[in-house]
Design a protein around this motif. Structure first.
Motif, short mmCIF file in Angstrom:
data_model
loop_
_atom_site.label_atom_id
_atom_site.label_comp_id
_atom_site.label_asym_id
_atom_site.label_seq_id
_atom_site.Cartn_x
_atom_site.Cartn_y
_atom_site.Cartn_z
N ILE A 58 0.96 -1.22 0.01
CA ILE A 58 0.14 -0.07 -0.03
C ILE A 58 0.79 1.07 0.04
N TYR A 59 0.82 1.82 -1.27
CA TYR A 59 1.64 3.27 -1.27
C TYR A 59 0.83 4.33 -0.91
N PHE A 60 0.62 4.54 0.36
CA PHE A 60 -0.53 5.43 0.62
C PHE A 60 -0.29 6.83 0.39
N SER A 295 4.79 -6.42 -3.60
CA SER A 295 4.16 -5.59 -4.62
C SER A 295 2.82 -5.96 -5.23
N ILE A 296 1.96 -6.54 -4.30
CA ILE A 296 0.77 -7.17 -4.53
C ILE A 296 -0.26 -5.98 -4.43
N ILE A 297 -0.84 -5.33 -5.24
CA ILE A 297 -1.48 -4.39 -5.29
C ILE A 297 -3.10 -4.52 -5.72
N PRO A 298 -4.17 -4.35 -4.75
CA PRO A 298 -5.43 -4.69 -5.44
C PRO A 298 -5.88 -3.67 -6.54
N PRO A 299 -6.76 -3.90 -7.44
CA PRO A 299 -7.14 -3.06 -8.55
C PRO A 299 -8.25 -2.29 -8.04
N ARG A 300 -8.58 -1.29 -8.76
CA ARG A 300 -9.69 -0.23 -8.40
C ARG A 300 -9.61 0.41 -6.97
N THR A 301 -8.31 0.74 -6.73
CA THR A 301 -8.04 1.46 -5.30
C THR A 301 -7.43 2.70 -5.51
N GLY A 302 -6.92 2.84 -6.67
CA GLY A 302 -6.24 4.15 -7.18
C GLY A 302 -4.79 3.95 -6.79
N LEU A 303 -4.25 2.84 -6.13
CA LEU A 303 -3.00 2.78 -5.52
C LEU A 303 -2.12 2.46 -6.77
N ALA A 304 -0.66 3.23 -6.68
CA ALA A 304 0.34 2.81 -7.59
C ALA A 304 1.48 2.10 -7.00
N SER A 309 4.44 2.00 -11.92
CA SER A 309 3.25 2.45 -11.30
C SER A 309 2.03 1.92 -11.66
N SER A 310 1.73 1.37 -12.61
CA SER A 310 0.28 0.94 -13.23
C SER A 310 0.44 -0.54 -13.65
N LEU A 311 1.66 -0.92 -14.18
CA LEU A 311 1.57 -2.11 -14.82
C LEU A 311 0.59 -3.32 -14.04
N ASP A 312 0.02 -3.98 -14.90
CA ASP A 312 -0.68 -5.16 -14.39
C ASP A 312 -1.63 -5.13 -13.10
N ILE A 313 -1.94 -3.82 -12.62
CA ILE A 313 -2.49 -3.42 -11.58
C ILE A 313 -4.04 -3.77 -11.82
#
Ligand code: SAM
Ligand code: MD0
Ligand code: SF4
Length: 371
Positions: A58-60, A295-304, A309-313
């Motif tokens: 979470i890159y808050f 670097s597991i990042i959930p989609p639809r959260t606006g997190l980078a 910054s966006s690949l595969d998110i």
């Protein structure tokens, strides 16, 4: 110097020398490095069997007061997306990640001026406490350099890990990467965190002007620091930064570095980051001996992400389920939370450890870095 002997030494958990590490890092025949990867997997299996850990990221806050030459989020880059998530939103996303089956929540930020002041550190502490209470998972903080008192507060609030990467242990190179940030300040914060009972992660970047002696020095420094997690990342050149025009390093360099870290450091956690080549790059990093997917990042959260910054998110590939599919293809398994907690417990970080960790490593990094 003989490849068989070195690999056998590592498999038998004997420490590798600087020259042996150099020998491995500079191998250039496919038949040779294939054997290094196989040996790294053997060492991994001895310590972790077929179990892999998953870290939610979470890159808050993407605001930063620094100007690292490699980083998309350096203060003066006007191209990078800037946002700051509220505590409530961060806690909600952490819950979602926990639900999805990750083993840890990594709370990362730029050195956001809003947090990097006395009131801000209290806010950060509150964030950690709430994420910890609500997710019920181990928590890593990657907030940049924070003062001693705040580190202590973060630990009290339940943070388990402190991640702070030097990027290199060559002090001349460091100056070109982490501009106007004291090498010794970052190093001391890491050591203090360890003494406070944090698990610590150290990391290096490749493709930024280092040579093989720098990588070997870093691996030995990590060993000497007694890090619990050791990371190597290839530079992803970023638009709007001084290193924008740099070519990324050859893929093999990162993979061999992962494998050599596994051989030299044995039982440490080694990330396969989704933040370099996305899900496509996962298999080869795991086959080189990594055992944590970060670097597991959930989609639809606006997190980078940081370097991607966006690949595969938004495609949902950087998720626990996306990762688990790849693990299955490799005959690996997602560990249970209990297994992750057991590993942590077995490391038994003792606050205020005896044994002069600080002095010894202070000595080592000075001599290793040649000053
Ligand atoms: N701001 C805090 C700090 O710098 O310590 C936390 C962020 S830190 C986790 C970001 C890390 O991502 C850097 O230390 C670096 O290792 C890595 N990184 C940043 N930009 C990168 C890039 N362009 N390519 C590869 N790795 C990068
Ligand atoms: C990663 N982009 O896991 C993240 C970051 C910070 N603790 C981790 C470098 O690759
Ligand atoms: Fe800021 Fe961290 Fe990026 Fe450096 S690496 S510019 S400290 S976010």
């Amino acid at each position: 110097m003989n490849l068989d002997t070195i690999l056998q030494k590592a498999i038998n958990a004997q420490p590798l020398t600087y020259n042996e590490i150099m020998f491995l890092l500079t191998l250039n025949k496919e038949a040779d490095y294939t054997r290094v990867f196989a040996a790294a997997r053997e060492v991994r299996a001895k310590h972790f069997q077929d179990k892999v850990f998953l870290y939610g990221f979470i890159y808050f806050s993407t605001y930063c007061k620094n100007n690292c030459s490699f980083c998309y989020y350096r203060m003066t880059n006007s191209e990078s997306p800037r946002y700051r998530k509220s505590i409530g939103e961060t806690v909600r996303i952490a819950g979602e990640l926990a639900e999805s089956g990750v083993h840890l929540i990594d709370l990362t930020m730029g050195e956001d001026p809003l947090f990097h002041n006395p009131d801000g550190y209290n806010e950060l502490t509150r964030l950690v406490r709430e994420v910890k209470e609500n997710s019920d998972l181990p928590v890593m903080v990657s907030p940049g350099l924070v003062p001693a008192g705040s580190l202590y507060e973060l630990k009290q609030a339940g943070a388990d890990w402190y991640a702070l990467y030097q990027e290199t242990h060559n002090q001349n190179l460091y100056k070109k990467l982490r501009l106007q940030q004291e090498y010794e300040h970052r190093m001391s914060a890491k050591l203090l965190a360890k003494r406070l009972g944090f698990f610590i992660e150290e990391g290096i970047l490749l493709g930024v002007g280092e040579d093989f002696t720098d990588i070997a020095t870093s691996i030995l420094t990590m060993q000497n620091l007694g890090v619990h997690q050791a990371r190597v990342m290839s530079l992803v050149p970023q638009r709007g930064t001084p290193l924008a025009g740099q070519s990324p390093p050859p893929q093999l360099k990162e993979l061999l570095s992962i494998a050599v870290m596994r051989l030299a450091l044995g039982n440490v956690l080694i990330p396969a980051s989704l933040d370099i080549e996305g899900i496509t790059g996962l298999k080869k990093r795991l086959e080189a001996g990594a055992n944590v997917v970060t670097s597991i990042i959930p989609p639809r959260t606006g997190l980078a992400g940081v370097s991607q910054s966006s690949l595969d998110i938004e495609a949902g590939f950087r998720t626990a389920s996306g990762v688990t599919r790849v693990l299955t293809e490799l005959g690996l398994k997602r560990a249970s939370l209990q297994e992750y907690q057991d590993w942590l417990l077995a490391q038994k970080p003792e606050p205020h450890q005896k044994g002069g960790v600080v002095n010894e490593s202070r000595h080592y990094w000075r001599t290793a870095a040649g000053n």
